[in-house]
Design an enzyme around this catalytic site. Structure first.
Site, PDB file in Angstrom:
ATOM      1  N   ASP A   1     -15.269  19.610 -19.629  1.00  0.00           N
ATOM      2  CA  ASP A   1     -13.815  19.750 -19.596  1.00  0.00           C
ATOM      3  C   ASP A   1     -13.236  20.155 -20.951  1.00  0.00           C
ATOM      4  O   ASP A   1     -12.301  20.952 -21.023  1.00  0.00           O
ATOM      5  CB  ASP A   1     -13.161  18.441 -19.148  1.00  0.00           C
ATOM      6  CG  ASP A   1     -13.495  18.130 -17.705  1.00  0.00           C
ATOM      7  OD1 ASP A   1     -14.245  18.925 -17.088  1.00  0.00           O
ATOM      8  OD2 ASP A   1     -13.014  17.108 -17.198  1.00  0.00           O
TER       9      ASP A   1
ATOM     10  N   ASP B   1     -10.916  23.314 -21.687  1.00  0.00           N
ATOM     11  CA  ASP B   1      -9.587  23.168 -22.290  1.00  0.00           C
ATOM     12  C   ASP B   1      -9.414  24.058 -23.511  1.00  0.00           C
ATOM     13  O   ASP B   1      -8.350  24.646 -23.714  1.00  0.00           O
ATOM     14  CB  ASP B   1      -9.354  21.708 -22.715  1.00  0.00           C
ATOM     15  CG  ASP B   1      -8.836  20.899 -21.551  1.00  0.00           C
ATOM     16  OD1 ASP B   1      -8.512  21.522 -20.507  1.00  0.00           O
ATOM     17  OD2 ASP B   1      -8.771  19.670 -21.676  1.00  0.00           O
TER      18      ASP B   1
ATOM     19  N   GLU C   1     -19.482  24.713  12.533  1.00  0.00           N
ATOM     20  CA  GLU C   1     -19.192  24.179  11.204  1.00  0.00           C
ATOM     21  C   GLU C   1     -18.396  22.889  11.315  1.00  0.00           C
ATOM     22  O   GLU C   1     -17.921  22.547  12.389  1.00  0.00           O
ATOM     23  CB  GLU C   1     -18.477  25.215  10.337  1.00  0.00           C
ATOM     24  CG  GLU C   1     -17.140  25.685  10.874  1.00  0.00           C
ATOM     25  CD  GLU C   1     -16.473  26.677   9.924  1.00  0.00           C
ATOM     26  OE1 GLU C   1     -16.357  26.353   8.732  1.00  0.00           O
ATOM     27  OE2 GLU C   1     -16.096  27.769  10.377  1.00  0.00           O
TER      28      GLU C   1
ATOM     29  N   LYS D   1     -15.434  20.170  11.234  1.00  0.00           N
ATOM     30  CA  LYS D   1     -13.987  20.221  11.416  1.00  0.00           C
ATOM     31  C   LYS D   1     -13.390  19.421  10.269  1.00  0.00           C
ATOM     32  O   LYS D   1     -13.455  18.195  10.245  1.00  0.00           O
ATOM     33  CB  LYS D   1     -13.586  19.612  12.755  1.00  0.00           C
ATOM     34  CG  LYS D   1     -12.100  19.755  13.029  1.00  0.00           C
ATOM     35  CD  LYS D   1     -11.784  19.417  14.466  1.00  0.00           C
ATOM     36  CE  LYS D   1     -10.395  19.861  14.870  1.00  0.00           C
ATOM     37  NZ  LYS D   1      -9.324  19.445  13.960  1.00  0.00           N
TER      38      LYS D   1
ATOM     39  N   ASP E   1     -10.957  17.503   7.884  1.00  0.00           N
ATOM     40  CA  ASP E   1      -9.783  16.686   8.159  1.00  0.00           C
ATOM     41  C   ASP E   1      -8.780  16.884   7.032  1.00  0.00           C
ATOM     42  O   ASP E   1      -8.620  16.037   6.164  1.00  0.00           O
ATOM     43  CB  ASP E   1     -10.202  15.217   8.288  1.00  0.00           C
ATOM     44  CG  ASP E   1      -9.169  14.403   9.033  1.00  0.00           C
ATOM     45  OD1 ASP E   1      -8.188  14.995   9.523  1.00  0.00           O
ATOM     46  OD2 ASP E   1      -9.333  13.178   9.108  1.00  0.00           O
TER      47      ASP E   1
ATOM     48  N   TYR F   1     -12.313  29.142   6.613  1.00  0.00           N
ATOM     49  CA  TYR F   1     -13.120  29.142   7.834  1.00  0.00           C
ATOM     50  C   TYR F   1     -12.903  30.361   8.728  1.00  0.00           C
ATOM     51  O   TYR F   1     -13.568  30.487   9.744  1.00  0.00           O
ATOM     52  CB  TYR F   1     -12.984  27.852   8.638  1.00  0.00           C
ATOM     53  CG  TYR F   1     -11.592  27.426   9.024  1.00  0.00           C
ATOM     54  CD1 TYR F   1     -10.804  28.212   9.858  1.00  0.00           C
ATOM     55  CD2 TYR F   1     -11.077  26.218   8.585  1.00  0.00           C
ATOM     56  CE1 TYR F   1      -9.539  27.811  10.216  1.00  0.00           C
ATOM     57  CE2 TYR F   1      -9.802  25.799   8.947  1.00  0.00           C
ATOM     58  CZ  TYR F   1      -9.044  26.604   9.757  1.00  0.00           C
ATOM     59  OH  TYR F   1      -7.797  26.204  10.105  1.00  0.00           O
TER      60      TYR F   1
ATOM     61  N   LYS G   1     -17.570  28.165  17.536  1.00  0.00           N
ATOM     62  CA  LYS G   1     -16.905  29.431  17.867  1.00  0.00           C
ATOM     63  C   LYS G   1     -17.941  30.433  18.343  1.00  0.00           C
ATOM     64  O   LYS G   1     -19.013  30.524  17.744  1.00  0.00           O
ATOM     65  CB  LYS G   1     -16.204  30.014  16.636  1.00  0.00           C
ATOM     66  CG  LYS G   1     -15.104  29.130  16.092  1.00  0.00           C
ATOM     67  CD  LYS G   1     -14.642  29.585  14.733  1.00  0.00           C
ATOM     68  CE  LYS G   1     -14.154  28.376  13.949  1.00  0.00           C
ATOM     69  NZ  LYS G   1     -13.875  28.641  12.565  1.00  0.00           N
TER      70      LYS G   1
ATOM     71  N   LYS H   1     -15.209  16.262  18.857  1.00  0.00           N
ATOM     72  CA  LYS H   1     -14.769  15.192  17.965  1.00  0.00           C
ATOM     73  C   LYS H   1     -15.758  14.025  17.927  1.00  0.00           C
ATOM     74  O   LYS H   1     -16.397  13.723  18.931  1.00  0.00           O
ATOM     75  CB  LYS H   1     -13.409  14.647  18.436  1.00  0.00           C
ATOM     76  CG  LYS H   1     -12.293  15.668  18.477  1.00  0.00           C
ATOM     77  CD  LYS H   1     -11.953  16.147  17.108  1.00  0.00           C
ATOM     78  CE  LYS H   1     -10.526  16.168  16.695  1.00  0.00           C
ATOM     79  NZ  LYS H   1      -9.474  15.484  17.252  1.00  0.00           N
TER      80      LYS H   1
ATOM     81  N   CYS I   1      15.231  -5.559  30.002  1.00  0.00           N
ATOM     82  CA  CYS I   1      14.870  -4.687  28.884  1.00  0.00           C
ATOM     83  C   CYS I   1      15.148  -5.413  27.565  1.00  0.00           C
ATOM     84  O   CYS I   1      16.258  -5.917  27.365  1.00  0.00           O
ATOM     85  CB  CYS I   1      15.684  -3.394  28.945  1.00  0.00           C
ATOM     86  SG  CYS I   1      15.498  -2.382  27.474  1.00  0.00           S
TER      87      CYS I   1
ATOM     88  N   CYS J   1      18.268  -3.376  25.891  1.00  0.00           N
ATOM     89  CA  CYS J   1      19.616  -3.281  26.453  1.00  0.00           C
ATOM     90  C   CYS J   1      19.888  -4.325  27.541  1.00  0.00           C
ATOM     91  O   CYS J   1      20.980  -4.348  28.106  1.00  0.00           O
ATOM     92  CB  CYS J   1      19.854  -1.880  27.015  1.00  0.00           C
ATOM     93  SG  CYS J   1      18.929  -1.532  28.516  1.00  0.00           S
TER      94      CYS J   1
ATOM     95  N   CYS K   1      12.628   0.309  32.078  1.00  0.00           N
ATOM     96  CA  CYS K   1      14.002  -0.162  31.911  1.00  0.00           C
ATOM     97  C   CYS K   1      14.887   0.760  32.737  1.00  0.00           C
ATOM     98  O   CYS K   1      14.717   1.975  32.726  1.00  0.00           O
ATOM     99  CB  CYS K   1      14.373  -0.077  30.433  1.00  0.00           C
ATOM    100  SG  CYS K   1      16.137   0.039  30.118  1.00  0.00           S
TER     101      CYS K   1
ATOM    102  N   CYS L   1      20.668   2.507  27.513  1.00  0.00           N
ATOM    103  CA  CYS L   1      19.702   1.780  26.674  1.00  0.00           C
ATOM    104  C   CYS L   1      19.536   2.518  25.353  1.00  0.00           C
ATOM    105  O   CYS L   1      19.185   3.701  25.319  1.00  0.00           O
ATOM    106  CB  CYS L   1      18.364   1.673  27.399  1.00  0.00           C
ATOM    107  SG  CYS L   1      17.069   0.950  26.374  1.00  0.00           S
TER     108      CYS L   1
HETATM  109  S1  IVH Z   1     -10.992  27.361  13.526  1.00  0.00           S
HETATM  110  C1  IVH Z   1      -9.248  29.945  16.616  1.00  0.00           C
HETATM  111  N1  IVH Z   1     -12.500  25.876  11.997  1.00  0.00           N
HETATM  112  O1  IVH Z   1      -8.462  22.394  13.418  1.00  0.00           O
HETATM  113  C2  IVH Z   1      -9.614  28.690  15.960  1.00  0.00           C
HETATM  114  N2  IVH Z   1     -10.349  25.059  12.562  1.00  0.00           N
HETATM  115  O2  IVH Z   1      -7.707  24.889  14.598  1.00  0.00           O
HETATM  116  C3  IVH Z   1      -8.942  28.559  14.654  1.00  0.00           C
HETATM  117  N3  IVH Z   1      -9.817  22.870  11.542  1.00  0.00           N
HETATM  118  O3  IVH Z   1      -5.497  22.309  12.345  1.00  0.00           O
HETATM  119  C4  IVH Z   1      -9.307  27.376  13.889  1.00  0.00           C
HETATM  120  N4  IVH Z   1     -11.734  22.630  10.479  1.00  0.00           N
HETATM  121  O4  IVH Z   1      -6.943  23.483  10.495  1.00  0.00           O
HETATM  122  C5  IVH Z   1     -11.312  25.971  12.613  1.00  0.00           C
HETATM  123  N5  IVH Z   1     -13.943  24.679  10.640  1.00  0.00           N
HETATM  124  C6  IVH Z   1     -12.772  24.800  11.242  1.00  0.00           C
HETATM  125  C7  IVH Z   1     -11.783  23.802  11.143  1.00  0.00           C
HETATM  126  C8  IVH Z   1     -10.579  23.966  11.819  1.00  0.00           C
HETATM  127  C9  IVH Z   1     -10.546  22.093  10.731  1.00  0.00           C
HETATM  128  C10 IVH Z   1      -8.475  22.532  12.041  1.00  0.00           C
HETATM  129  C11 IVH Z   1      -7.442  23.577  11.783  1.00  0.00           C
HETATM  130  C12 IVH Z   1      -6.373  23.277  12.800  1.00  0.00           C
HETATM  131  C13 IVH Z   1      -7.164  22.686  13.907  1.00  0.00           C
HETATM  132  C14 IVH Z   1      -7.234  23.665  15.035  1.00  0.00           C
END
Ligand code: IVH
Length: 689
Positions: free
Chosen positions: A35, A39, A115, A117, A119, A227, A291, A315, A409, A412, A427, A433
């Site tokens: 670093d 810098d 790949e 997903k 978060d 991605y 995909k 998921k 309720c 209300c 309700c 309400c």
């Molecule tokens: S592909 C046509 N690849 O999931 C599909 N989405 O897309 C386009 N996300 O909130 C999305 N990792 O940000 C794709 N490796 C990944 C991803 C990804 C996370 C999220 C994306 C979006 C949601 C739906």
């Protein structure tokens, strides 16, 4: 005064070196220098640029420190919508996905790009002539926020692409996220400073990206993982895997975990493998994404509603934890449903601290037999509402030792009813309400409904508690003074809210129908209804019994024609079943609802949705981008005129609308001899029909 050549060269060399180290650190995860050394080089460049301001090019690493705060973000319309992906939670759903894909393509085997997903927060970056020109959040998928100055501070986002990029305009999609270790360090610092800690890395990343002050964003350890390359900019790649490889060449970080796999078994093996690798990754993932690798196949598969048919998110199960039940409250929702909610001893689960968890309804609660003092299992996945899965061990039970739904309720005091055969207890107070009224107003004002910006929870609370608004129709009687008289409402915000209410006085029929909050009528259904009835009057005066009978007759006719191989006629109100019709009938005939709708119709100019599907409705395919409207708008305009929009070109296609950078669909159209319209001709046709 021109800058001496040696100084110009030195600054160029420094820019290159610093960007190289940014890339080594943030993209490769392998720094070459420490670093202090970084810098030193950075300070040297800063000093040179201070002396010779013309050296500070927009792609200089010194430009990554952020600039003056913005008053607000500008809206950006995505040239290609940022869609969501369908979710799968079990193996069967994955197999079904692969089966659907194979059947639609009429092939035996499909190769998939898999790949993680991520978060984090979805982002779109636009490069024009190789320079980063725009960065936007996903927003509602059609319109996002312009967060360019913030994204420029991310060192893993190239400010300039190495060579003139493949197309004059390149749109890169990906995710901004925070490494878990960086998140822990950030929270440790927040703690030391006595500041509020962040709930999880995703929230911290999202908050940092949506900062109005980009200098703050610059201090946050954010990273960008690419991605996809947007469909509008696809040029030389014929596969998703090739596009990812190209992104790496252009200097982007792409998941090292990406893989090409074969068929459903390949997908499932990848899922299991990533499930095991998950904890070793430096960032949080909540699943994996599959995909179809071939882009021409992606095109052919096209889209349903808001998601592509060629992609699937698989998921991981939500995390579970145990904690103690401190109490059971009852909440009242928009449609009056009473939901028992467990008040919990705070517990960290699924990336956030949870203090409340839903018990859904009376039956669920009895089945799980949850009571105060019990130790329960709670579950939370991402943004989903935490829920009580079941009792782990019972606490000491004292009378009353069981939960009973209140007879009145809790908000209300109106009587509650339980419709036989329905799980919900409701309700009967309707808009009387306050709980129902608040939720109704929030739904009415939601972005996808009447889109009244600034009408959030705090404001709605006050409007309802002070009885200033008794139904959505009353919103249109509010004046600026009344709004300004509320707590925490400055004159300026009152004016803004007032203006957004006035703006909503003009609305599309489908949004208006959705905004009414009729039980069971979501966005898709509202769209079908708007298209079918065309005008608000026709919708309100609908004879539902007759509509149901007509539909049944049309369905029979459809089946017969299909059998005989005759041309098909569309079935009206496809997707709307008899129960839903019944629910609409009840809602729309209820005296009070009618009254509110009538007053709303007086206040709002509800735009006609075009005629019912014309008998001569044609099938269109859109490709490339139009300059005068987005793809969504073009689709809406066509649908409003009774035409259909399909995702892929076939012999049955009547017209292909080709915008700029039109892709393989255009070639396909030409090879099949389908009529191609350019933007000008398309607009003419829209005007005429
Ligand atoms: S592909 C046509 N690849 O999931 C599909 N989405 O897309 C386009 N996300 O909130 C999305 N990792 O940000 C794709 N490796 C990944 C991803 C990804 C996370 C999220 C994306 C979006 C949601 C739906």
């Amino acid at each position: 005064m021109s800058v001496p050549r040696d100084i110009r060269q030195r600054s160029e060399a420094l820019r290159k070196t610093l960007e190289h180290h940014n890339w080594r650190y943030y993209v490769e995860d392998q720094p070459e220098i420490d670093d202090a050394e970084y810098d030193r080089l950075f300070q040297e460049l800063l000093a040179l640029e201070a002396k010779h301001p013309e050296l500070a090019t927009p792609d200089s690493p010194t430009q990554r420190v952020g600039g003056a705060p913005l008053p607000e973000f500008a809206e950006v319309r995505h040239r290609t919508p940022m869609l969501s992906i369908a979710n799968a939670f079990d193996e069967e759903a994955v197999r079904a996905f692969d089966r659907r894909v194979r059947e639609a393509l009429e092939v035996d085997a499909v190769e998939y790009a898999a790949e993680p997903k991520f978060d984090g927060l979805a982002i779109s970056l636009t490069y024009r002539d190789g320079l980063l020109s725009e960065g936007a959040t996903r927003g509602d998928g059609t319109t996002g926020e312009d967060v360019t100055p913030n994204l420029r501070t991310l060192r893993s986002i190239p400010l300039r692409l190495p060579k003139a990029a493949d197309t004059r305009e390149l749109e890169v999609r990906g995710e901004v996220l925070m490494y878990r270790r960086d998140f822990d360090a950030l929270n440790a610092r927040q703690r030391e400073l006595g500041e509020k800690e962040y709930v999880n890395p995703r929230n911290a990343a999202a908050g940092a990206v949506r900062q109005l002050d980009s200098r703050v964003t610059a201090t946050r350890p954010l990273r960008f993982f690419a991605y996809a390359i947007s469909r509008a900019s696809q040029a030389r790649w014929s596969r998703q895997s090739e596009a990812l490889a190209r992104l790496v060449e252009l200097g982007f970080r792409v998941s090292e975990e990406r893989e090409l796999v074969q068929g459903a078994e390949g997908l499932l093996a990848y899922y299991r493998k990533m499930g095991q690798a998950r904890d070793r990754l430096p960032y949080a993932i909540d699943g994996v994404v599959y995909k179809v690798d071939r882009l021409d196949w992606q095109e052919r598969l096209g889209f349903v509603a808001r998601a592509p048919r060629f992609a699937l998110a698989h998921k991981y199960p939500a995390e579970e934890q145990t904690t103690e039940v401190l109490g059971i409250d009852v909440q009242v929702g928009r449609t009056g449903a009473l939901t028992p909610v467990a008040r919990l001893k705070p517990v960290f689960v699924g990336g956030a601290t949870v203090t409340n968890a839903t018990l859904h309804n009376e039956d669920e609660l009895r089945r799980k037999d949850v009571w105060i003092g019990d130790t329960v299992i709670v579950r939370r996945a991402g943004d989903v509402i935490p829920e009580v899965v079941g009792v782990k061990s019972k606490g000491p039970r004292r009378p009353p030792d069981r939960f009973a739904m209140p007879e009145k309720c809790p908000v209300c005091a109106s009587p509650v009813v339980r419709v036989p055969g329905e799980a919900a207890t409701r309700c009967t107070g309707g808009l009387y309400c306050k709980a129902q009224r608040k939720q109704t107003l929030l739904h009415f004002a939601a972005r996808r409904a009447m889109d009244i910006e600034g009408l959030g929870e705090k404001l709605v609370d006050q409007l309802v508690e002070r009885d200033l608004v008794k139904s959505p129709a009353d919103l249109y009687r509010l004046d600026v003074e009344t709004l300004a008289g509320l707590e925490r409402m400055a004159e300026k915000s009152a004016q803004n809210v007032f203006e957004s209410i006035q703006r909503s006085r003009k609305g599309e029929l489908e949004r208006f129908i959705y905004a009414l909050g009729i039980p069971g009528v979501g966005e898709e259904v509202a769209k079908i209804l708007a298209r079918h009835f065309g005008s608000l009057t026709a919708f309100l005066e609908a004879d539902w019994a007759r509509a149901a009978a007509d539909k049944e007759a049309a369905r029979k006719d459809h089946a017969q024609r299909k059998k005989r191989g005759e041309p098909l006629r569309p079935v009206p109100l496809e997707g709307i079943g008899p129960e839903l019709m019944d629910s609409m009938e009840k809602f729309l005939h209820e005296r009070h609802n009618r009254d509110v709708i009538r007053r709303l119709a007086d206040a709002i100019d509800v735009m006609q949705a075009g005629a019912r599907p014309a008998a001569d409705g044609k099938t269109f395919v859109l490709t490339g981008s139009l300059s005068s409207m987005t793809r969504d708008e073009a689709q809406a305009a066509l649908e409003a005129k009774g035409h259909q929009v399909a995702g892929s070109v076939s012999k049955r296609t009547d017209f292909v609308v080709a915008g700029e950078d039109a892709g393989s669909k255009l070639d396909k159209a030409r090879s099949l001899g389908v009529t191609v319209l350019d933007e000008k001709k398309f607009l003419e046709l829209l005007r005429k029909t």
